[in-house]
Design a protein around this motif. Sequence first.
Motif, PDB file in Angstrom:
ATOM      1  N   LEU A  38       0.858  -1.184   0.000  1.00  0.00           N
ATOM      2  CA  LEU A  38       0.000   0.000   0.000  1.00  0.00           C
ATOM      3  C   LEU A  38       0.890   1.227   0.000  1.00  0.00           C
ATOM      4  N   ILE A  39       0.553   2.174  -0.839  1.00  0.00           N
ATOM      5  CA  ILE A  39       1.234   3.471  -0.841  1.00  0.00           C
ATOM      6  C   ILE A  39       0.176   4.523  -0.546  1.00  0.00           C
ATOM      7  N   PHE A  40       0.400   5.275   0.512  1.00  0.00           N
ATOM      8  CA  PHE A  40      -0.501   6.381   0.867  1.00  0.00           C
ATOM      9  C   PHE A  40       0.333   7.647   0.819  1.00  0.00           C
ATOM     10  N   ASP A  41      -0.039   8.582  -0.046  1.00  0.00           N
ATOM     11  CA  ASP A  41       0.745   9.808  -0.214  1.00  0.00           C
ATOM     12  C   ASP A  41       0.181  10.993   0.576  1.00  0.00           C
ATOM     13  N   GLY A  42      -0.750  10.699   1.481  1.00  0.00           N
ATOM     14  CA  GLY A  42      -1.381  11.765   2.245  1.00  0.00           C
ATOM     15  C   GLY A  42      -2.731  12.162   1.695  1.00  0.00           C
ATOM     16  N   GLU A  43      -2.984  11.849   0.444  1.00  0.00           N
ATOM     17  CA  GLU A  43      -4.270  12.157  -0.189  1.00  0.00           C
ATOM     18  C   GLU A  43      -4.877  10.955  -0.901  1.00  0.00           C
ATOM     19  N   THR A  44      -4.040  10.150  -1.550  1.00  0.00           N
ATOM     20  CA  THR A  44      -4.532   9.033  -2.356  1.00  0.00           C
ATOM     21  C   THR A  44      -3.814   7.745  -1.951  1.00  0.00           C
ATOM     22  N   ILE A  45      -4.372   6.623  -2.417  1.00  0.00           N
ATOM     23  CA  ILE A  45      -3.717   5.335  -2.195  1.00  0.00           C
ATOM     24  C   ILE A  45      -3.387   4.691  -3.527  1.00  0.00           C
ATOM     25  N   SER A  46      -2.398   3.813  -3.481  1.00  0.00           N
ATOM     26  CA  SER A  46      -2.040   2.962  -4.611  1.00  0.00           C
ATOM     27  C   SER A  46      -1.787   1.571  -4.060  1.00  0.00           C
TER      28      SER A  46
ATOM     29  N   ARG B 154      -3.063   5.984  -7.200  1.00  0.00           N
ATOM     30  CA  ARG B 154      -3.475   7.337  -6.809  1.00  0.00           C
ATOM     31  C   ARG B 154      -4.996   7.512  -6.953  1.00  0.00           C
ATOM     32  N   ASN B 155      -5.733   6.537  -6.399  1.00  0.00           N
ATOM     33  CA  ASN B 155      -7.200   6.511  -6.393  1.00  0.00           C
ATOM     34  C   ASN B 155      -7.814   6.411  -7.795  1.00  0.00           C
TER      35      ASN B 155
END
Length: 148
Positions: A56-64, A84-85
């Motif tokens: 899981l990658i969470f950039d503070g706004e979206t996930i991948s 990125r959602n």
Amino acid sequence: MTRRTAVTHEFVQFVPREMKEGTVYVSIEYATAAHLCACGCGNKVVTPFTPTDWKLIFDGETISLDPSIGNWSFKCRSHYWIQRNRVEWARYWSDEQIAAGRERDRQAKKQYFEPVPPPSVSSPEPSNSDRPKEPDSIWARLRRFFRP
């Protein structure tokens, strides 16, 4: 069925029994994400986070989620990435490609989780009495021959 092009996400402790279309539920505590298939078929998709499954990658706004999600066991056989959602649709995989992908997954798990054998313990150096006797050199034999 309507193929999705975007999702939202919710961080939860537990995935709800009734999931909303287009929402990816992320449980950090249980290292898992779950959502309804992005093709619209209604099947539940679970993506565990492990070194050999998804990340899981969470950039503070979206996930991948990485790698792609291939729902090969579903009738829809959908295949997509969530980046990125956004839902990015992948090409169709043949039965042979699916089998090869599953085998790669099995091998990756085996390599990661199989215990590494301990290094072999070398035996102690043999003592002089245990060593096989090497043949004498020509000079040693000549000295013995000419000794009185």
